[in-house]
Design a protein around this motif. Sequence first.
Motif, mmCIF file in Angstrom:
data_model
loop_
_atom_site.group_PDB
_atom_site.id
_atom_site.type_symbol
_atom_site.label_atom_id
_atom_site.label_comp_id
_atom_site.label_asym_id
_atom_site.label_seq_id
_atom_site.Cartn_x
_atom_site.Cartn_y
_atom_site.Cartn_z
ATOM 1 N N VAL A 21 0.849 -1.207 0.000
ATOM 2 C CA VAL A 21 0.000 0.000 0.000
ATOM 3 C C VAL A 21 0.882 1.254 0.000
ATOM 4 O O VAL A 21 0.577 2.226 -0.703
ATOM 5 C CB VAL A 21 -0.966 -0.018 1.201
ATOM 6 C CG1 VAL A 21 -1.652 1.319 1.383
ATOM 7 C CG2 VAL A 21 -2.008 -1.117 1.024
ATOM 8 N N ALA A 22 1.972 1.236 0.741
ATOM 9 C CA ALA A 22 2.881 2.385 0.772
ATOM 10 C C ALA A 22 3.508 2.620 -0.598
ATOM 11 O O ALA A 22 3.656 3.763 -1.033
ATOM 12 C CB ALA A 22 3.962 2.173 1.825
ATOM 13 N N ILE A 23 3.882 1.541 -1.291
ATOM 14 C CA ILE A 23 4.453 1.683 -2.633
ATOM 15 C C ILE A 23 3.427 2.281 -3.589
ATOM 16 O O ILE A 23 3.725 3.217 -4.340
ATOM 17 C CB ILE A 23 4.964 0.324 -3.151
ATOM 18 C CG1 ILE A 23 6.189 -0.112 -2.366
ATOM 19 C CG2 ILE A 23 5.288 0.396 -4.638
ATOM 20 C CD1 ILE A 23 6.618 -1.543 -2.634
ATOM 21 N N ILE A 24 2.212 1.765 -3.554
ATOM 22 C CA ILE A 24 1.156 2.276 -4.445
ATOM 23 C C ILE A 24 0.856 3.740 -4.137
ATOM 24 O O ILE A 24 0.716 4.568 -5.046
ATOM 25 C CB ILE A 24 -0.107 1.402 -4.340
ATOM 26 C CG1 ILE A 24 0.180 0.022 -4.925
ATOM 27 C CG2 ILE A 24 -1.290 2.056 -5.044
ATOM 28 C CD1 ILE A 24 -0.915 -0.999 -4.671
ATOM 29 N N PHE A 25 0.787 4.076 -2.857
ATOM 30 C CA PHE A 25 0.546 5.463 -2.453
ATOM 31 C C PHE A 25 1.664 6.375 -2.970
ATOM 32 O O PHE A 25 1.406 7.466 -3.485
ATOM 33 C CB PHE A 25 0.437 5.546 -0.927
ATOM 34 C CG PHE A 25 0.213 6.933 -0.422
ATOM 35 C CD1 PHE A 25 -1.023 7.553 -0.564
ATOM 36 C CD2 PHE A 25 1.242 7.650 0.189
ATOM 37 C CE1 PHE A 25 -1.226 8.844 -0.102
ATOM 38 C CE2 PHE A 25 1.052 8.930 0.652
ATOM 39 C CZ PHE A 25 -0.191 9.526 0.500
ATOM 40 N N GLY A 26 2.910 5.918 -2.855
ATOM 41 C CA GLY A 26 4.039 6.705 -3.346
ATOM 42 C C GLY A 26 3.995 6.912 -4.847
ATOM 43 O O GLY A 26 4.300 7.992 -5.343
ATOM 44 N N VAL A 27 3.596 5.884 -5.587
ATOM 45 C CA VAL A 27 3.485 6.006 -7.048
ATOM 46 C C VAL A 27 2.398 7.007 -7.410
ATOM 47 O O VAL A 27 2.582 7.851 -8.312
ATOM 48 C CB VAL A 27 3.216 4.625 -7.678
ATOM 49 C CG1 VAL A 27 2.800 4.763 -9.122
ATOM 50 C CG2 VAL A 27 4.427 3.733 -7.553
ATOM 51 N N VAL A 28 1.266 6.949 -6.717
ATOM 52 C CA VAL A 28 0.160 7.875 -7.013
ATOM 53 C C VAL A 28 0.582 9.310 -6.693
ATOM 54 O O VAL A 28 0.325 10.232 -7.494
ATOM 55 C CB VAL A 28 -1.101 7.467 -6.232
ATOM 56 C CG1 VAL A 28 -2.169 8.542 -6.279
ATOM 57 C CG2 VAL A 28 -1.649 6.156 -6.753
ATOM 58 N N VAL A 29 1.224 9.516 -5.566
ATOM 59 C CA VAL A 29 1.653 10.872 -5.187
ATOM 60 C C VAL A 29 2.654 11.418 -6.195
ATOM 61 O O VAL A 29 2.586 12.575 -6.601
ATOM 62 C CB VAL A 29 2.239 10.881 -3.755
ATOM 63 C CG1 VAL A 29 2.961 12.176 -3.453
ATOM 64 C CG2 VAL A 29 1.133 10.650 -2.747
ATOM 65 N N THR A 30 3.587 10.574 -6.632
ATOM 66 C CA THR A 30 4.570 11.006 -7.618
ATOM 67 C C THR A 30 3.912 11.349 -8.946
ATOM 68 O O THR A 30 4.275 12.338 -9.588
ATOM 69 C CB THR A 30 5.626 9.892 -7.831
ATOM 70 O OG1 THR A 30 6.211 9.586 -6.565
ATOM 71 C CG2 THR A 30 6.699 10.339 -8.798
ATOM 72 N N ALA A 31 2.921 10.554 -9.362
ATOM 73 C CA ALA A 31 2.217 10.824 -10.615
ATOM 74 C C ALA A 31 1.447 12.142 -10.537
ATOM 75 O O ALA A 31 1.413 12.908 -11.502
ATOM 76 C CB ALA A 31 1.283 9.673 -10.951
ATOM 77 N N VAL A 32 0.839 12.422 -9.397
ATOM 78 C CA VAL A 32 0.076 13.665 -9.238
ATOM 79 C C VAL A 32 1.028 14.863 -9.232
ATOM 80 O O VAL A 32 0.735 15.896 -9.832
ATOM 81 C CB VAL A 32 -0.767 13.619 -7.937
ATOM 82 C CG1 VAL A 32 -1.337 14.981 -7.599
ATOM 83 C CG2 VAL A 32 -1.883 12.599 -8.087
#
Length: 113
Positions: A98-109
């Motif tokens: 979940v932390a990895i997915i959250f980090g990817v989403v934040v980076t994309a935004v």
Amino acid sequence: MAAATTTEQTSESRSAPVPFDFSQPPVIEGFNPLPKVKDETFKDKFIRKTKENPFVPIGCLGTAGALMYGLRSFHQGKTRQSQLSMRARIFAQGFTVVAIIFGVVVTAVKRKE
């Protein structure tokens, strides 16, 4: 007349531009490569990535800790403690994903802004 045509073709082929210059990188329309700021060592990259998303290393350490404790409990014959540790390991792995997915989403935004 045939000789004149042959002479014209050879002179045109000599003056034709080279389609690709091997001394320069190709120019691709719409693509602008970013210049490399500096070469990053493993340590520098690890520190930068940890600052960007600190929950991933925490989750990895939690997963490894629960696994080691569970294996030690299993080796000692403590089945109840071993089972609880393996459940904790699964929870820690889920937290890490979940932390990895959250980090990817934040980076994309951040990149869209």
